[in-house]
Enzyme design. Structure first.
Site, PDB file in Angstrom:
ATOM      1  N   ASN A  94      27.271  23.205  61.215  1.00 21.86           N
ATOM      2  CA  ASN A  94      27.605  23.323  59.786  1.00 21.86           C
ATOM      3  C   ASN A  94      29.092  23.438  59.465  1.00 21.86           C
ATOM      4  OD1 ASN A  94      27.292  25.894  60.940  1.00 21.86           O
ATOM      5  ND2 ASN A  94      27.189  26.797  58.910  1.00 21.86           N
TER       6      ASN A  94
ATOM      7  N   LYS B 267      30.417  23.270  73.907  1.00 24.58           N
ATOM      8  CA  LYS B 267      29.418  22.244  73.583  1.00 24.58           C
ATOM      9  C   LYS B 267      29.164  22.267  72.083  1.00 24.58           C
ATOM     10  CE  LYS B 267      24.963  22.322  73.352  1.00 24.58           C
ATOM     11  NZ  LYS B 267      24.904  21.521  72.129  1.00 24.58           N
TER      12      LYS B 267
ATOM     13  N   GLY C  85      24.397  29.703  66.113  1.00 25.19           N
ATOM     14  CA  GLY C  85      23.238  28.866  65.812  1.00 25.19           C
ATOM     15  C   GLY C  85      22.106  29.708  65.266  1.00 25.19           C
ATOM     16  N   SER C  86      20.901  29.215  65.426  1.00 24.79           N
ATOM     17  CA  SER C  86      19.742  29.873  64.813  1.00 24.79           C
ATOM     18  C   SER C  86      19.264  31.072  65.663  1.00 24.79           C
ATOM     19  CB  SER C  86      18.602  28.866  64.674  1.00 24.79           C
ATOM     20  OG  SER C  86      18.231  28.414  65.954  1.00 24.79           O
ATOM     21  N   VAL C  87      18.459  31.921  65.057  1.00 22.23           N
ATOM     22  CA  VAL C  87      17.932  33.096  65.768  1.00 22.23           C
ATOM     23  C   VAL C  87      17.067  32.682  66.972  1.00 22.23           C
ATOM     24  CG1 VAL C  87      16.489  35.161  65.559  1.00 22.23           C
ATOM     25  CG2 VAL C  87      18.089  34.579  63.729  1.00 22.23           C
ATOM     26  N   PRO C  88      16.128  31.728  66.813  1.00 20.78           N
ATOM     27  CA  PRO C  88      15.297  31.385  67.980  1.00 20.78           C
ATOM     28  C   PRO C  88      16.122  30.891  69.172  1.00 20.78           C
ATOM     29  CG  PRO C  88      14.360  30.432  65.979  1.00 20.78           C
ATOM     30  CD  PRO C  88      15.681  31.013  65.600  1.00 20.78           C
ATOM     31  N   THR C  89      17.130  30.048  68.927  1.00 22.30           N
ATOM     32  CA  THR C  89      17.960  29.566  70.042  1.00 22.30           C
ATOM     33  C   THR C  89      18.810  30.705  70.594  1.00 22.30           C
ATOM     34  OG1 THR C  89      18.089  27.461  68.851  1.00 22.30           O
ATOM     35  CG2 THR C  89      19.471  27.679  70.788  1.00 22.30           C
TER      36      THR C  89
ATOM     37  N   GLU D 199      26.240  34.650  67.064  1.00 24.63           N
ATOM     38  CA  GLU D 199      26.464  34.488  65.613  1.00 24.63           C
ATOM     39  C   GLU D 199      25.275  33.702  65.086  1.00 24.63           C
ATOM     40  OE1 GLU D 199      28.677  35.844  63.876  1.00 24.63           O
ATOM     41  OE2 GLU D 199      30.402  36.259  65.137  1.00 24.63           O
TER      42      GLU D 199
ATOM     43  N   CYS E  58      25.948  30.041  56.992  1.00 25.40           N
ATOM     44  CA  CYS E  58      25.098  31.103  57.526  1.00 25.40           C
ATOM     45  C   CYS E  58      25.128  32.375  56.690  1.00 25.40           C
ATOM     46  CB  CYS E  58      25.531  31.413  58.947  1.00 25.40           C
ATOM     47  SG  CYS E  58      27.303  31.669  59.076  1.00 25.40           S
TER      48      CYS E  58
ATOM     49  N   GLU F 299      15.589  31.569  55.876  1.00 27.29           N
ATOM     50  CA  GLU F 299      16.871  30.882  55.707  1.00 27.29           C
ATOM     51  C   GLU F 299      16.603  29.413  55.357  1.00 27.29           C
ATOM     52  OE1 GLU F 299      19.245  30.173  59.270  1.00 27.29           O
ATOM     53  OE2 GLU F 299      21.048  30.772  58.180  1.00 27.29           O
TER      54      GLU F 299
ATOM     55  N   GLU G 128      33.650  37.685  65.693  1.00 26.03           N
ATOM     56  CA  GLU G 128      34.658  36.636  65.809  1.00 26.03           C
ATOM     57  C   GLU G 128      35.721  36.913  64.763  1.00 26.03           C
ATOM     58  OE1 GLU G 128      32.357  32.914  65.656  1.00 26.03           O
ATOM     59  OE2 GLU G 128      32.542  32.885  67.826  1.00 26.03           O
TER      60      GLU G 128
HETATM   61  N1  LIG Z   1      26.510  33.633  62.159  1.00 29.41           N
HETATM   62  C1  LIG Z   1      27.311  32.591  62.174  1.00 29.41           C
HETATM   63  O1  LIG Z   1      28.517  32.717  62.336  1.00 29.41           O
HETATM   64  C2  LIG Z   1      26.750  31.197  61.996  1.00 29.41           C
HETATM   65  C3  LIG Z   1      27.626  30.162  61.675  1.00 29.41           C
HETATM   66  C4  LIG Z   1      27.116  28.888  61.503  1.00 29.41           C
HETATM   67  C5  LIG Z   1      25.749  28.651  61.650  1.00 29.41           C
HETATM   68  N2  LIG Z   1      24.911  29.656  61.957  1.00 29.41           N
HETATM   69  C6  LIG Z   1      23.468  29.426  62.080  1.00 29.41           C
HETATM   70  O2  LIG Z   1      23.213  28.220  62.793  1.00 29.41           O
HETATM   71  C7  LIG Z   1      21.977  27.666  62.365  1.00 29.41           C
HETATM   72  C8  LIG Z   1      22.137  26.190  62.086  1.00 29.41           C
HETATM   73  O3  LIG Z   1      22.680  25.545  63.182  1.00 29.41           O
HETATM   74  P1  LIG Z   1      21.811  24.671  64.212  1.00 29.41           P
HETATM   75  O4  LIG Z   1      20.650  24.059  63.500  1.00 29.41           O
HETATM   76  O5  LIG Z   1      22.771  23.791  64.923  1.00 29.41           O
HETATM   77  O6  LIG Z   1      21.254  25.797  65.218  1.00 29.41           O
HETATM   78  P2  LIG Z   1      20.483  25.598  66.603  1.00 29.41           P
HETATM   79  O7  LIG Z   1      20.126  26.949  67.077  1.00 29.41           O
HETATM   80  O8  LIG Z   1      19.423  24.596  66.478  1.00 29.41           O
HETATM   81  O9  LIG Z   1      21.590  24.932  67.585  1.00 29.41           O
HETATM   82  C9  LIG Z   1      22.826  25.565  67.831  1.00 29.41           C
HETATM   83  C10 LIG Z   1      23.404  25.042  69.123  1.00 29.41           C
HETATM   84  O10 LIG Z   1      22.581  25.452  70.214  1.00 29.41           O
HETATM   85  C11 LIG Z   1      22.285  24.335  71.053  1.00 29.41           C
HETATM   86  N3  LIG Z   1      21.006  24.595  71.708  1.00 29.41           N
HETATM   87  C12 LIG Z   1      19.759  24.279  71.266  1.00 29.41           C
HETATM   88  N4  LIG Z   1      18.841  24.737  72.148  1.00 29.41           N
HETATM   89  C13 LIG Z   1      19.507  25.354  73.156  1.00 29.41           C
HETATM   90  C14 LIG Z   1      19.124  26.029  74.338  1.00 29.41           C
HETATM   91  N5  LIG Z   1      17.844  26.159  74.688  1.00 29.41           N
HETATM   92  N6  LIG Z   1      20.075  26.551  75.132  1.00 29.41           N
HETATM   93  C15 LIG Z   1      21.385  26.457  74.798  1.00 29.41           C
HETATM   94  N7  LIG Z   1      21.820  25.816  73.679  1.00 29.41           N
HETATM   95  C16 LIG Z   1      20.894  25.273  72.871  1.00 29.41           C
HETATM   96  C17 LIG Z   1      22.300  23.158  70.088  1.00 29.41           C
HETATM   97  O11 LIG Z   1      22.454  21.934  70.770  1.00 29.41           O
HETATM   98  C18 LIG Z   1      23.497  23.518  69.215  1.00 29.41           C
HETATM   99  O12 LIG Z   1      24.705  23.172  69.849  1.00 29.41           O
HETATM  100  C19 LIG Z   1      21.571  28.446  61.126  1.00 29.41           C
HETATM  101  O13 LIG Z   1      20.575  29.374  61.446  1.00 29.41           O
HETATM  102  C20 LIG Z   1      22.859  29.171  60.739  1.00 29.41           C
HETATM  103  O14 LIG Z   1      22.669  30.347  60.021  1.00 29.41           O
HETATM  104  C21 LIG Z   1      25.383  30.936  62.144  1.00 29.41           C
END
Ligand SMILES: NC(=O)c1ccc[n+]([C@@H]2O[C@H](COP(=O)([O-])OP(=O)(O)OC[C@H]3O[C@@H](n4cnc5c(N)ncnc54)[C@H](O)[C@@H]3O)[C@@H](O)[C@H]2O)c1
Length: 442
Positions: free
Chosen positions: A105, A128, A180-184, A202, A236, A339, A416
């Site tokens: 994002n 990455k 990234g997302s909570v599940p990842t 984050e 986010c 979200e 951060e």
């Molecule tokens: N808190 C923050 O600072 C912040 C900032 C930006 C985005 N976000 C969050 O990110 C999410 C959106 O981003 P997204 O859709 O790219 O998230 P995502 O969790 O799908 O992917 C994030 C990253 O993780 C990688 N990834 C996926 N599976 C993985 C695994 N098993 N092991 C290691 N890496 C893996 C992806 O390729 C990508 O680079 C939203 O939930 C948003 O709130 C948080």
């Protein structure tokens, strides 16, 4: 470079992850900008080894030397006086090879917010980016190279979950900083735990914005728009649960809807544009799905919430939608609990401060929060009681690099930005110095 904050997506393209490169047409949307080859075990290992080799040189350089190529923060330890003239001191030492994994994002900021402090503390980083946005991290690598960062110290590897997994599991990696997302994030933490690697997470959010009747209403309306529609709502920390004190609800809704309808949606490279396209077709469909679900659950769409095609023919095929304001929302609705990560504001009425704080905190997320009021005591009381890593008072989404940022609860941990980042990219060594004779017990 480190402080750059460009909120609009420079590109509104879907980015594939397949072999071969194609030229990109920067004007048309919905087209492939470039294609990348996902990195496998061999490339990941090569990147980590080259980062490690560069790290062994870089870590020995003094802060002043590193400052010639990167603006180094003040990294210092403590001096602790002990009895008899003896003393101890602490040294902040780098961790080694750190991995950064980014969301799509705001890809350039994520790459720079992770790598700049990591490098400044003497580490190397293998980064990455998301496969949706693979380009800007490469541009950052070029900038670092031009600035004099040694070869290999900042490496970019491309790919998705498989490449991310290889990075998290690599034995030479000392730390993983993930956005990234909570599940990842949970998976990243689990993998890192097996190697006892440090982690910064984050993660996502569903942040509350509290608007009290004594607020300066024009500012509160502007703040609510900033809290929801920045970068197409793909932020986010957005304040997507907007709690408005019942007495001012009609005026608030009238003003917020008027301004939302006037948001210019179109080409993000034009100065007048305030909202671009969503990242991809599946994501647009997901966001529109949240709007349909909200209607089924009883919400009223006051404006937007449907796909649009801007008048510029070059934008045909882009994933645009009209920013949406939802009224008649309740705390148990999907649009209020989950979200959405798109331009959808859910508005909810409240009566008392105590009630709204309880409702605002009734979530597993805890990334950010906001409050609009003229009552200074109330503002600080609410900031203290909201369970979130950031609370904005009388504004929203102000994130300069000198201010720490991070989550509470399932929105993650670690910070951060700001000086505190040093603690997350370094480890403390204690050195104890005896100035007298050894007083042995044996
Ligand atoms: N808190 C923050 O600072 C912040 C900032 C930006 C985005 N976000 C969050 O990110 C999410 C959106 O981003 P997204 O859709 O790219 O998230 P995502 O969790 O799908 O992917 C994030 C990253 O993780 C990688 N990834 C996926 N599976 C993985 C695994 N098993 N092991 C290691 N890496 C893996 C992806 O390729 C990508 O680079 C939203 O939930 C948003 O709130 C948080």
């Amino acid at each position: 470079m480190i402080g750059c904050t460009t909120w609009l997506h420079p590109y509104v393209f879907y980015l594939g992850a397949q072999p071969a490169c194609k030229p990109a047409n920067l004007v048309c949307v919905g087209r492939i900008l470039c294609q990348m080859v996902p990195c496998g075990a061999e490339e990941v290992d090569e990147a980590i080894k080259s980062a490690h080799a560069a790290y062994l040189q870089w870590r020995k350089m003094a802060g002043m030397e590193r400052a010639r190529v990167i603006c180094v923060l003040f990294i210092k330890g403590q001096h602790i006086q002990l009895p008899g003239g003896s003393f101890a001191y602490t040294r902040r030492e780098p961790l080694g090879v750190c991995v950064g994994i980014g969301a799509w994002n705001y890809p350039f900021q994520i790459a720079s917010w992770k790598s700049a402090p990591a490098l400044a503390c003497g580490n190397a980083m293998v980064f990455k980016p998301s496969p949706m946005t693979p380009v800007t991290a490469v541009i950052l690598a070029e900038i670092y190279k031009e600035a004099g960062v040694p070869d290999g110290l900042f490496c970019v590897v491309q790919g998705g979950a498989d490449t991310g997994t290889l990075l998290c599991q690599h034995p030479k990696v000392a730390k993983v900083s993930f956005t990234g997302s909570v599940p990842t994030g949970k998976k990243v933490m689990e993998m890192s735990a097996k190697g006892v690697k440090q982690v910064t997470l984050e993660l996502g959010g569903k942040s509350p914005l509290l608007i009290f009747k004594d607020c300066e209403l024009e500012n509160a309306v502007k703040g609510a728009l900033m809290a929801n529609f920045l970068t197409q709502g793909e932020v986010c920390c957005n304040g997507t649960r907007v709690y408005v004190q019942r007495e001012i609800m009609p005026q608030f809704l009238e003003k917020v809807v008027k301004r939302t309808k006037a948001i210019p949606v179109g080409d993000p490279l034009l100065d007048g544009t305030r909202m671009g396209a969503l990242i991809s077709k599946p994501h647009l469909e997901k966001v529109l799905g949240f709007v349909s679900q909200a209607k089924k659950e009883g919400a009223k769409v006051l404006c937007g919430g449907e796909p649009i095609v801007p008048s510029d023919p070059n934008l045909k095929g882009g994933y645009f939608m009209a920013p949406c304001v939802l009224d008649n929302c309740r705390d148990d609705m999907t649009c209020v609990k989950e979200e959405i990560f798109g331009p959808v504001m859910s508005v909810l009425p409240f009566d008392t401060e105590e009630e709204v704080i309880g409702r605002a905190n009734n979530t597993t997320f805890g990334l950010a929060s906001g409050v609009f009021t003229r009552d200074i005591s109330r503002a600080h009381r609410v900031a203290e009681n909201l369970e979130a890593g950031t609370c904005f008072i009388n504004n929203y989404n102000i994130s300069p690099v000198e201010v720490p940022f991070g989550g509470y609860k399932m929105s993650g941990f670690g910070r951060e930005n700001g000086q505190v980042t040093i603690e997350y990219y370094s480890q403390l060594k204690t050195v104890v110095v005896e100035m007298g004779d050894v007083d042995s017990l044996f």
